[in-house]
Design a protein around this motif. Sequence first.
Motif, mmCIF file in Angstrom:
data_model
loop_
_atom_site.group_PDB
_atom_site.id
_atom_site.type_symbol
_atom_site.label_atom_id
_atom_site.label_comp_id
_atom_site.label_asym_id
_atom_site.label_seq_id
_atom_site.Cartn_x
_atom_site.Cartn_y
_atom_site.Cartn_z
ATOM 1 N N ALA A 300 0.735 -1.722 -0.329
ATOM 2 C CA ALA A 300 0.256 -0.469 0.012
ATOM 3 C C ALA A 300 0.755 1.252 0.305
ATOM 4 O O ALA A 300 0.525 2.141 -0.259
ATOM 5 C CB ALA A 300 -1.182 0.239 1.345
ATOM 6 N N ASP A 301 1.623 0.771 0.873
ATOM 7 C CA ASP A 301 2.619 2.573 0.573
ATOM 8 C C ASP A 301 3.569 2.747 -0.347
ATOM 9 O O ASP A 301 3.703 3.688 -0.952
ATOM 10 C CB ASP A 301 4.240 1.610 1.772
ATOM 11 C CG ASP A 301 3.868 2.144 3.714
ATOM 12 O OD1 ASP A 301 2.516 2.833 3.405
ATOM 13 O OD2 ASP A 301 4.390 1.433 4.058
ATOM 14 N N VAL A 303 1.734 1.830 -3.986
ATOM 15 C CA VAL A 303 0.622 2.768 -4.712
ATOM 16 C C VAL A 303 0.707 3.970 -4.181
ATOM 17 O O VAL A 303 0.475 4.700 -5.131
ATOM 18 C CB VAL A 303 -0.135 1.173 -3.968
ATOM 19 C CG1 VAL A 303 -1.913 2.071 -5.257
ATOM 20 C CG2 VAL A 303 -0.395 0.526 -4.211
ATOM 21 N N HIS A 304 1.077 3.832 -2.570
ATOM 22 C CA HIS A 304 0.954 5.505 -2.887
ATOM 23 C C HIS A 304 1.779 6.579 -3.047
ATOM 24 O O HIS A 304 1.442 7.870 -3.775
ATOM 25 C CB HIS A 304 0.552 5.224 -1.120
ATOM 26 C CG HIS A 304 0.987 7.219 -0.276
ATOM 27 N ND1 HIS A 304 1.938 7.787 -0.229
ATOM 28 C CD2 HIS A 304 0.155 8.344 -0.613
ATOM 29 C CE1 HIS A 304 1.655 9.540 0.482
ATOM 30 N NE2 HIS A 304 1.662 9.463 0.027
ATOM 31 N N THR A 307 1.573 6.824 -7.317
ATOM 32 C CA THR A 307 1.075 7.601 -7.016
ATOM 33 C C THR A 307 1.015 8.822 -6.751
ATOM 34 O O THR A 307 1.005 10.122 -7.789
ATOM 35 C CB THR A 307 -0.655 7.876 -5.915
ATOM 36 O OG1 THR A 307 -0.823 6.023 -6.790
ATOM 37 C CG2 THR A 307 -2.051 8.588 -6.857
ATOM 38 N N TRP A 345 -5.473 1.115 -4.398
ATOM 39 C CA TRP A 345 -5.778 1.521 -3.066
ATOM 40 C C TRP A 345 -7.117 1.319 -2.280
ATOM 41 O O TRP A 345 -6.693 0.839 -0.821
ATOM 42 C CB TRP A 345 -5.173 3.368 -3.284
ATOM 43 C CG TRP A 345 -5.244 3.886 -1.728
ATOM 44 C CD1 TRP A 345 -6.137 4.772 -1.308
ATOM 45 C CD2 TRP A 345 -4.295 3.458 -0.718
ATOM 46 N NE1 TRP A 345 -5.862 4.749 -0.189
ATOM 47 C CE2 TRP A 345 -4.857 4.587 0.390
ATOM 48 C CE3 TRP A 345 -3.000 3.621 -0.824
ATOM 49 C CZ2 TRP A 345 -3.781 4.924 1.258
ATOM 50 C CZ3 TRP A 345 -2.297 3.662 0.078
ATOM 51 C CH2 TRP A 345 -3.174 4.152 1.387
ATOM 52 N N GLN A 346 -7.676 1.809 -2.591
ATOM 53 C CA GLN A 346 -9.358 1.426 -2.322
ATOM 54 C C GLN A 346 -9.336 -0.109 -1.524
ATOM 55 O O GLN A 346 -9.535 -0.535 -0.319
ATOM 56 C CB GLN A 346 -10.450 1.871 -2.792
ATOM 57 C CG GLN A 346 -10.542 3.139 -3.028
ATOM 58 C CD GLN A 346 -10.908 4.027 -1.828
ATOM 59 O OE1 GLN A 346 -11.154 2.737 -0.903
ATOM 60 N NE2 GLN A 346 -10.146 5.758 -1.590
#
Length: 620
Positions: A300-301, A303-304, A307, A345-346
């Motif tokens: 997730a980190d 992906v952030h 982005t 992300w969601q």
Amino acid sequence: MSDKVEDVTKEEYRVLARKYRPSNFRDLIGQEPMVKTLSNAFDSGRIAQAYMLTGVRGVGKTTTARILARALNYKSDLIDKPNIDLDDLGENCEAIMAGSHVDVIEMDAASHTGIGDIREIIASVQYKPVSARYKVYIIDEVHMLSTAAFNGLLKTLEEPPEHVKFIFATTEIRKVPITVLSRCQRFDLRRIEAEELCSHLQKIAHQEKVEVEEDALAMIARAAEGSVRDALSLFDQAIAHSESKVLGEDVRIMLGLSDRGRVIDLFEHVMAGKTREAMDELKSQYDVGAEPVTVLNDLADFVHYVTKVRFVPEVAENSALSQAERERGKDLAEKLSLRILGRIWQMLLKGIGEVQASSRPLAAADMLLVRLTHVADLPTPDEVIKQIQSGQLSNDGNLPTGGTTNGGSNIGGGAAGTGSGGGSAVGATSGITANGGSNNDSNAPTALHVVEGNRLARPNITPQDEPQQSVALKTFQELIDYCEVQREIKLKLYLRNHIRLVNFEQGKIEFNLIGNVPRDFYKILNEKLLEWTGQRWLLTTTNEESAFSLAEKDEAQKEAMVEDATNDPTIQAVLNQFPQAKIIDVRMREMIEALPAVPEVDAEDMIDSDESSLDDFFEE
């Protein structure tokens, strides 16, 4: 004997968090706004009677409180006033920083929570300091005080003696009563950026003469989450864990972290739709000690990060990131759609919670990866409609030339569109529906389920589910007429009154909606069209300007006919004779002749058959 004891005391080890604890504002990293405010306040003599220091653990609240107490009581041969420049030790500095000065009283509110402890403070504030300029009370974790203790402190806090200063520190600022906050100058100590922490740790490593890899420092800085104390404690542990040089691999094992490079590999497998490879990579990281939740959090980190690089490219130059993260992250940011990144992300946010709550975290993480790989490059409905309209996808479900049919996926391909269409598409199923083929092909599947940007899969449809074609509706008027034939009067009224037609063709209607329609209007219309025509229709709403609805056309025609009749000389003469009269409707001869004929009835027969009734009527 005493000499030996003294040598042992001198050689006693001090942890890095205590050894490199700042003793002045210049050494306090990452808190420049607070230092600037205090510096200006000291220079102008605007020194408050109470300060509130807040922030997460380990950012330097207690250390700042001691430095502030030292600055308030600074006295040297040349300076005898509060001073922010503390490079040279003053008379009280060493004792204050050691926590042993008689006029600087430190209290832990976690163990002294009651009103009795506050009463002792209230009683002692009346006495002047012994040797310092101010008597300073440092209360750590002040939010732990009881309500009675806070109330007892209010009056003294608002109007303390001139020789008393209060410094409070807390990690839970919201638990401090507003009545206390309003009597203090508040300073929010911010988290330290990972890049700044890396630089700080590098300086300490140089002073300690310890060799350390940049990746190791980056891992420690990220794990510290902005806390200097946590970073120093982890660095201390890493030095003890390593034999000679602090290696990134050793730190990763020590912290139970996943390999950032392998996390990127996992991310690429997910975005390529490679389920098996993604599950194998997760199992491999799990076998070497990485927890599934940790791997997913790192995913997730990343992906952030990818982005963020799209909007803030300079983020890719952060020295706290590994070389692989900077280069591969920047490359992926250029290829991947923002919609895809947002969707991943969601799903990760929701999935991580499921894995944490699961009694089988690895299995739960595997199931999450299955979902991620299957929707990674799934285009949004409006993207598919655009592809159909532009000819990239055909309405009959045929693949475009050069389309892929295997399980692979090209990262950033197909579904990388980011714009939204001029309207919204509404289908009868959860996926995108399209015309199920030509009019003669009644057995063709009718629903297209998008699997990836250039790949389609048809659902399994049994023969009894197949709609049977019955009529061909070529115009909008034919649709309305057929509604009347089928006695769907309510649907007919909605079509006449609430739809402004933009385009009508076989299998597709594009229109503007006016007024209020039921929520299930689209569903009902889709079901009826499927039942009547034997194929699914694509219904699209748009903001494009269009003609009037049929009801609006009829109303406009009626108004025109009324206006023409009003201008007729004969009608005007009649209206002049009857001033209160007005024309409310106009019936053309053709319209009257089109009405069904009324059967002729013999008047004598009618009178004979119901003579008694007529007699009664006239008698009344």
